[in-house]
Scaffold this active site. Structure first.
Site, PDB file in Angstrom:
ATOM      1  N   ASP A   1     -48.197 -35.723 135.740  1.00 22.32           N
ATOM      2  CA  ASP A   1     -47.902 -36.282 134.427  1.00 22.32           C
ATOM      3  C   ASP A   1     -47.024 -37.501 134.680  1.00 22.32           C
ATOM      4  OD1 ASP A   1     -47.424 -36.482 131.625  1.00 22.32           O
ATOM      5  OD2 ASP A   1     -47.648 -34.309 131.464  1.00 22.32           O
TER       6      ASP A   1
ATOM      7  N   ASP B   1     -48.472 -40.296 129.863  1.00 27.39           N
ATOM      8  CA  ASP B   1     -47.828 -39.853 128.631  1.00 27.39           C
ATOM      9  C   ASP B   1     -47.535 -41.006 127.672  1.00 27.39           C
ATOM     10  OD1 ASP B   1     -46.254 -37.618 127.264  1.00 27.39           O
ATOM     11  OD2 ASP B   1     -44.698 -39.139 127.475  1.00 27.39           O
TER      12      ASP B   1
ATOM     13  N   GLU C   1     -52.721 -40.980 127.283  1.00 30.15           N
ATOM     14  CA  GLU C   1     -52.471 -40.430 125.949  1.00 30.15           C
ATOM     15  C   GLU C   1     -52.564 -41.537 124.915  1.00 30.15           C
ATOM     16  OE1 GLU C   1     -49.700 -37.028 123.945  1.00 30.15           O
ATOM     17  OE2 GLU C   1     -48.671 -38.650 124.966  1.00 30.15           O
TER      18      GLU C   1
ATOM     19  N   HIS D   1     -50.012 -28.792 125.004  1.00 25.08           N
ATOM     20  CA  HIS D   1     -48.653 -28.267 124.796  1.00 25.08           C
ATOM     21  C   HIS D   1     -47.977 -28.834 123.550  1.00 25.08           C
ATOM     22  CE1 HIS D   1     -48.315 -32.149 126.636  1.00 25.08           C
ATOM     23  NE2 HIS D   1     -47.017 -32.169 126.433  1.00 25.08           N
ATOM     24  N   ASP D   2     -48.686 -29.703 122.827  1.00 23.28           N
ATOM     25  CA  ASP D   2     -48.110 -30.298 121.623  1.00 23.28           C
ATOM     26  C   ASP D   2     -48.776 -29.795 120.346  1.00 23.28           C
ATOM     27  OD1 ASP D   2     -46.338 -31.958 123.050  1.00 23.28           O
ATOM     28  OD2 ASP D   2     -47.871 -33.494 123.334  1.00 23.28           O
TER      29      ASP D   2
HETATM   30  C1  BGC Z   1     -45.847 -35.410 125.251  1.00 24.99           C
HETATM   31  C2  BGC Z   1     -44.823 -34.598 124.522  1.00 24.99           C
HETATM   32  C3  BGC Z   1     -43.490 -35.265 124.692  1.00 24.99           C
HETATM   33  C4  BGC Z   1     -43.548 -36.737 124.292  1.00 24.99           C
HETATM   34  C5  BGC Z   1     -42.375 -37.494 124.783  1.00 24.99           C
HETATM   35  C6  BGC Z   1     -45.842 -36.698 124.445  1.00 24.99           C
HETATM   36  O1  BGC Z   1     -46.805 -37.280 123.959  1.00 24.99           O
HETATM   37  O2  BGC Z   1     -47.110 -34.829 125.302  1.00 24.99           O
HETATM   38  O3  BGC Z   1     -44.775 -33.287 124.944  1.00 24.99           O
HETATM   39  O4  BGC Z   1     -42.526 -34.617 123.919  1.00 24.99           O
HETATM   40  O5  BGC Z   1     -44.676 -37.391 124.825  1.00 24.99           O
HETATM   41  O6  BGC Z   1     -42.481 -37.692 126.151  1.00 24.99           O
END
Ligand code: BGC
Length: 429
Positions: free
Chosen positions: A96, A198, A262, A326-327
């Site tokens: 990640d 991310d 992402e 996980h979100d």
């Molecule tokens: C991750 C989250 C995280 C956020 C800040 C996101 O998009 O998937 O779990 O809290 O980024 O890093």
């Protein structure tokens, strides 16, 4: 190893996968012990949610050292064993990568904060207060409240898209770029095969720093009802497309590397996904497609979207599908346990890469966590009440024994009662 376009990715949330040392928190050795499980499942690549040293304010998404392993998870030797053992089973490892922000405990931020003329001052986004001493503009943090945090020592504000302990890096600074690209090279040199990147949609902010516009009530995100801005200056800035091209070019210097990025949830319309696909090198990059994660479980709507997405993406591009992470609430809790086999069949037979969140293969459900046990800093408004992301992050059940065979110790989050003889609450009682 398989081509990325034919790979199945499995997301591990390391805190919750398998605890090998009895502290109630999953770790790298635990993952290593379970590698044959992935062979049985037919998994080709594992994405590890963050394992870097971190104060864990956002459970690892607040990185204090991009080139280390947090002692909670083990050490670099364990990581080397993981790579070796995974590769011997033809399983790829993805890290990640968290480019948008560091922890406020990262040495870069500590330096940046130390004085106005520190060489790293410009590595983060600092701004003068308004004349009345107030925040520089109306930009918000995704976790609530203003995105600006005041630093008394220098009398300036710094910007954070998430927690105030997660200051945003300034990607317009070329030294930041270089340092962050070196991080990618560091992990590639260690044998890593790819990256999940991310919050890429947050990476650049508009250089004018004007206020963001307001949106009408009907456009508001139901999950974040207090958010009334259009995010036109802090999300999805055009510079990101150049960034995608640069980063995929970097990965292209190596053999068979891959990145999945992402692409923002609420704002990820289909055109945005297509733009992102077209900006990176096609066989190296695929932006996360969260559409099936966000849509109601409705065959007609699914078909319409899938046909559109698949038709618009020519053969050179690699589509991907996500139905859990996980979100977001667990698939089983969202669409009903009776539908998860059907969802799995769909994900595994569509063209492109499916990403499977740990435990979805078992139909794991959200676990009700009483408010006094909440640990996640992000509160969302779902089905008429505030919830955190804790319910979808609970430990993986391995056996019917105590703590579901996840750990010999009380786990960091409670486990679904169905899976075990003793749970967190009964031990506490
Ligand atoms: C991750 C989250 C995280 C956020 C800040 C996101 O998009 O998937 O779990 O809290 O980024 O890093």
């Amino acid at each position: 190893m398989k081509n990325w376009s034919e790979s199945v990715i499995y997301q591990i949330y390391p805190r919750s996968f398998k605890d090998s040392n009895g502290d109630g928190i999953g770790d790298l050795m635990g993952i290593i012990q379970k590698l044959d499980y992935f062979v049985d499942l037919g998994i080709d690549a594992i994405w590890l949610s963050p394992i870097y040293p971190s104060p864990m304010k956002d459970f690892g998404y607040d990185v204090a050292d991009y080139c280390g392993v947090d002692p909670i998870f083990g050490d670099m030797k364990d990581f080397d064993v993981l790579i070796k053992e995974a590769h011997s089973r033809d399983i790829k490892i993805m890290m990640d990568y968290i480019p948008n922000h560091t922890s406020d405990q990262h040495p870069w931020f500590l330096e940046s904060k130390s004085s106005l003329d520190n060489p790293k001052r410009d590595w983060y986004i600092w701004k003068e207060p308004k004349n009345d001493g107030g925040v520089p503009n109306n930009w918000r943090s995704l976790f609530g409240g203003s995105g600006w945090e005041f630093d008394q020592m220098s009398n300036q504000y710094y910007f954070h898209s998430f927690l105030k302990s997660q200051p945003d890096l300034n990607w317009r600074n070329l030294e930041v770029k270089k340092a962050m690209y070196d991080v990618l090279r560091f992990w590639i040199d260690k044998g890593v095969d790819g990256f999940r990147m991310d919050a890429v949609c947050h990476l650049y902010k508009h250089h004018g720093f004007q206020d963001e516009g307001k949106i009408s009530d009907d456009k508001k995100d139901p999950i974040r009802p207090e958010f009334d801005l259009d995010y036109s200056l802090t999300l999805n800035q055009p510079e990101i497309l150049v960034w995608l091209s640069e980063v995929s070019t970097l990965l292209n210097e190596y053999d068979n590397k891959f990145m999945i990025t992402e692409c923002s949830g609420r704002y990820s319309d289909l055109q945005l996904l297509l733009d992102w696909h077209e900006s990176g090198i096609s066989h190296i990059h695929s932006p996360f497609n969260f559409h099936l994660l966000q849509m109601p479980w409705d065959a007609k709507k699914f078909k319409e979207f899938i046909d559109q997405y698949d038709n618009l993406l020519s053969d050179e591009f690699i589509p991907n599908y996500v139905m859990g992470n996980h979100d977001s609430p667990r698939l089983s809790s969202r669409i009903g346990k009776e539908n998860i086999r059907c969802a799995a069949l769909l994900m595994l037979t569509l063209r492109g890469i499916p990403t499977i969140y740990y435990g979805e293969e078992l139909g794991m459900e959200d676990v009700e966590i009483p408010e006094y046990e909440w640990v996640d800093p992000d509160k969302r408004f779902i089905n008429g009440r505030f919830v955190t992301r804790d319910p979808e992050r609970t430990p993986m059940p391995w056996t019917g024994e105590e703590n579901a065979g996840f750990s010999s110790h009380l786990p960091w989050l409670r486990i679904n009662n169905d899976y075990q003889s003793v749970n967190v609450q009964s031990e506490k009682d």
